[in-house]
Design an enzyme around this catalytic site. Structure first.
Site, short mmCIF file in Angstrom:
data_model
loop_
_atom_site.label_atom_id
_atom_site.label_comp_id
_atom_site.label_asym_id
_atom_site.label_seq_id
_atom_site.Cartn_x
_atom_site.Cartn_y
_atom_site.Cartn_z
N ASP A 77 0.87 -1.19 0.00
CA ASP A 77 0.00 0.00 0.00
C ASP A 77 0.90 1.23 0.00
O ASP A 77 2.12 1.12 0.09
CB ASP A 77 -0.93 0.00 1.23
CG ASP A 77 -0.15 0.20 2.53
OD1 ASP A 77 0.83 -0.52 2.74
OD2 ASP A 77 -0.51 1.10 3.33
N HIS A 121 1.47 -9.10 -3.08
CA HIS A 121 0.47 -8.05 -2.85
C HIS A 121 1.23 -6.72 -2.86
O HIS A 121 1.66 -6.21 -1.83
CB HIS A 121 -0.23 -8.27 -1.51
CG HIS A 121 -1.38 -7.32 -1.27
ND1 HIS A 121 -2.66 -7.58 -1.71
CD2 HIS A 121 -1.42 -6.10 -0.68
CE1 HIS A 121 -3.45 -6.57 -1.38
NE2 HIS A 121 -2.73 -5.65 -0.76
N ASP A 172 1.29 -17.88 -3.14
CA ASP A 172 1.90 -16.87 -4.00
C ASP A 172 0.84 -16.27 -4.92
O ASP A 172 0.87 -16.44 -6.13
CB ASP A 172 3.03 -17.52 -4.82
CG ASP A 172 3.82 -16.47 -5.61
OD1 ASP A 172 3.69 -15.27 -5.29
OD2 ASP A 172 4.54 -16.86 -6.55
N GLU A 224 2.28 -10.05 1.12
CA GLU A 224 2.55 -8.63 0.87
C GLU A 224 4.07 -8.42 0.98
O GLU A 224 4.82 -9.35 1.31
CB GLU A 224 1.80 -7.73 1.87
CG GLU A 224 1.90 -6.25 1.50
CD GLU A 224 0.83 -5.36 2.15
OE1 GLU A 224 -0.08 -5.88 2.82
OE2 GLU A 224 0.92 -4.13 1.96
O1 9MR Z 1 -3.77 -3.56 0.33
C1 9MR Z 1 -3.95 -3.55 1.72
C2 9MR Z 1 -2.69 -4.04 2.41
O2 9MR Z 1 -1.64 -3.17 2.16
C3 9MR Z 1 -2.93 -4.24 3.89
O3 9MR Z 1 -1.81 -4.85 4.50
C4 9MR Z 1 -4.15 -5.08 4.12
C5 9MR Z 1 -4.50 -5.27 5.58
O4 9MR Z 1 -4.72 -4.07 6.21
O5 9MR Z 1 -5.29 -4.53 3.47
C6 9MR Z 1 -5.12 -4.43 2.07
O6 9MR Z 1 -6.24 -3.83 1.54
C7 9MR Z 1 -7.39 -4.64 1.41
C8 9MR Z 1 -8.42 -4.22 2.42
O7 9MR Z 1 -7.96 -4.40 3.74
C9 9MR Z 1 -9.71 -4.99 2.20
N1 9MR Z 1 -10.17 -4.81 0.85
C10 9MR Z 1 -9.21 -5.24 -0.15
C11 9MR Z 1 -7.94 -4.45 0.00
C12 9MR Z 1 -6.95 -4.80 -1.10
O8 9MR Z 1 -6.76 -6.17 -1.20
O1 9MR Z 2 3.06 -6.03 9.41
C1 9MR Z 2 1.83 -5.76 10.06
C2 9MR Z 2 1.44 -6.99 10.82
O2 9MR Z 2 2.36 -7.25 11.86
C3 9MR Z 2 0.04 -6.82 11.37
O3 9MR Z 2 -0.38 -8.03 11.95
C4 9MR Z 2 -0.91 -6.41 10.25
C5 9MR Z 2 -2.33 -6.21 10.70
O4 9MR Z 2 -2.43 -5.11 11.51
O5 9MR Z 2 -0.46 -5.24 9.64
C6 9MR Z 2 0.80 -5.37 9.04
O6 9MR Z 2 1.17 -4.16 8.50
C7 9MR Z 2 0.57 -3.76 7.28
C8 9MR Z 2 0.09 -2.34 7.49
O7 9MR Z 2 -0.96 -2.34 8.39
C9 9MR Z 2 -0.28 -1.67 6.20
N1 9MR Z 2 0.78 -1.74 5.25
C10 9MR Z 2 1.15 -3.12 4.97
C11 9MR Z 2 1.63 -3.81 6.20
C12 9MR Z 2 2.11 -5.22 5.91
O8 9MR Z 2 1.08 -6.09 5.58
#
Ligand code: 9MR
Ligand code: 9MR
Ligand code: ZN
Length: 429
Positions: free
Chosen positions: A63, A359, A402, A411
């Site tokens: 993101d 991701h 994957d 991600e």
């Molecule tokens: O793309 C988002 C990712 O960077 C975050 O780690 C993740 C969890 O917070 O959320 C992803 O976004 C998703 C969202 O939470 C739910 N709708 C779909 C989004 C994209 O896959």
């Molecule tokens: O890395 C983070 C992980 O430890 C947490 O469990 C998770 C849910 O809160 O969020 C991860 O961080 C995400 C962040 O919220 C949004 N950018 C992407 C990060 C990696 O997935």
């Protein structure tokens, strides 16, 4: 190119930070991933009509949010990496790691409020679709100050002031001033633990305690200044903190206090050295057939924990010269590069069976996989729909898929790449 097989991988892992740059014109140097400057409009301070320039820094992950807490971890790791093996980065073609780290530090400086408090993050209100960074045009929102962000900021800036002193003294002085202001704010503030304000749903990076962030700040300011007020704060906090383990997490930064604290004078230095070795000794017997210290349950971003363990083992090796720690550090690296239950190299673009559908918005938008990114890896909680659909009933080490839809297992992140950069650079020495 040298004849070290790891050099190409290290180069790509460091280049990743350049690719993550926000607010910069990324040119043809990075091929198809080039894009015009993104997120360069003034950002609204949440709930006000005040707008600030907070351009710069790296996108956090797949993101495009920019968050202080994980930024501090990533920058600290990169500084440790160059401390451990300067030589590995002095190779033509490698992104200059000091300049790259500075790109993040300069952004962090912009996130400090006049009273010393540090805003937790800047992002749009919600996660966007799988588009390129410059296509995300929603309003940028600066979320409120937290004491975890402020503590990490104080620590990271004081640490960086030591690292940049010889390179650029005025920049180092600017960072030390900012660190002191953040520390003053911390000292007169009760814990402000972050959770997303109403209407904002991007990464939270919440925490249950700011004690470890405060400790890290005391230690770094003590080290950077030698002043009694910071030394005594560090002494008190060191006594009070649980020193069983020395995690290098974004949420639990005790390990950074331990690593830097080793350089403190007298008894405090000794306590921190014992802390590091004790923590490494507690992890050693947990090493299993795959070479890592956990397997029953794997958290989101388990590859970060594994790389972090590798850093700690490597530090214990540097301290003692005992090969058992070096061997343990190598095992963490080997797991990440392919000796794991799913038989993947978790770094995109490397190995015979690399992860290749992360991701990661630019990779998805362009339909090609950016190289040099470390996947979060197996996560046994099945925390996204794709993981739930495909991984039901799998043992923890196999809870990886994957596919880009699986953000909880696949991600990519700046603070997952960064400990791997440090571990790899250390082991290449
Ligand atoms: O793309 C988002 C990712 O960077 C975050 O780690 C993740 C969890 O917070 O959320 C992803 O976004 C998703 C969202 O939470 C739910 N709708 C779909 C989004 C994209 O896959
Ligand atoms: O890395 C983070 C992980 O430890 C947490 O469990 C998770 C849910 O809160 O969020 C991860 O961080 C995400 C962040 O919220 C949004 N950018 C992407 C990060 C990696 O997935
Ligand atoms: Zn951006």
């Amino acid at each position: 190119m040298g004849d070290d097989p790891y050099q190409g991988c290290l180069t790509a892992l460091v280049d990743m930070f350049y690719y993550q740059r926000c607010g910069d014109d990324l040119d043809e140097r990075i091929g198809p991933f080039a894009h015009p400057a993104c997120h360069n409009t003034p950002a609204r301070v949440y709930g006000t009509d005040q707008f600030l320039d907070v351009t710069g820094g790296w996108h956090d992950a797949g993101d495009f949010g920019r968050y202080i807490v994980p930024a501090a971890k990533a920058a600290a790791d990169l500084m440790l990496a160059w401390q451990w093996n300067e030589h590995a980065f002095a190779v033509p073609g490698v992104t200059p790691i000091r300049e790259e780290t500075r790109y993040e530090l300069e952004w962090m400086l912009k996130m400090q409020r006049a009273d010393g408090g540090v805003y937790h993050k800047v992002s749009c209100a919600r996660f966007c679709a799988m588009i390129m960074p410059h296509e995300e045009k929603e309003e940028l929102i600066i979320s409120p100050v937290s004491t975890t962000a402020t503590g990490d900021f104080a620590a990271c800036m004081a640490m960086a002031s030591r690292f940049y002193e010889a390179i650029d003294a005025p920049f180092a002085a600017r960072m030390l001033e900012a660190a002191k202001k953040a520390w003053d704010f911390l000292m007169q503030s009760d814990p402000l633990l972050f959770s997303n304000p109403q209407g904002v749903s991007t990464g939270g990076y919440g925490d249950r305690s700011d004690e470890d962030e405060r400790l890290w700040a005391h230690v770094e300011l003590a080290l950077a200044t030698g002043e009694e007020k910071y030394l005594s704060a560090a002494r008190e906090a060191l006594d009070a903190i649980d020193r069983t383990f020395a995690p290098l997490g974004w949420g639990d930064v005790r390990g950074y206090a331990a690593l830097s604290g080793m350089q403190l004078p007298g008894k405090m230095g000794a306590i921190c050295r014992e802390w590091v070795i004790g923590a490494a000794d507690r992890l050693l017997p947990r090493i299993n057939a795959y070479g890592i210290t956990m397997m029953e349950r794997l958290p989101w971003g388990s590859n970060m924990n594994i790389a972090n363990d590798g850093m700690l083992f490597y530090q214990a090796y540097l301290l003692t010269g005992d090969e058992k720690y070096r061997l343990a550090a190598e095992k963490q690296l080997h797991y990440i590069l392919g000796v794991n239950p799913v038989d993947y190299c978790y770094v995109s673009g490397f190995g015979s069976h690399p992860m290749c559908h992360p991701h990661h918005r630019p990779s998805v938008a362009l339909g090609i996989c950016q190289p040099g990114m470390l996947s979060g890896g197996a996560a046994s909680g099945l925390m996204d729909a794709c993981a739930r659909e495909h991984l039901q009933g799998q043992p923890a080490g196999k809870c990886f898929i994957d596919r880009y839809e699986s953000y909880s297992t696949n991600e990519i992140c700046i603070y997952w790449n960064s400990p791997l950069v440090a571990l790899l650079a250390g082991l290449m020495r």
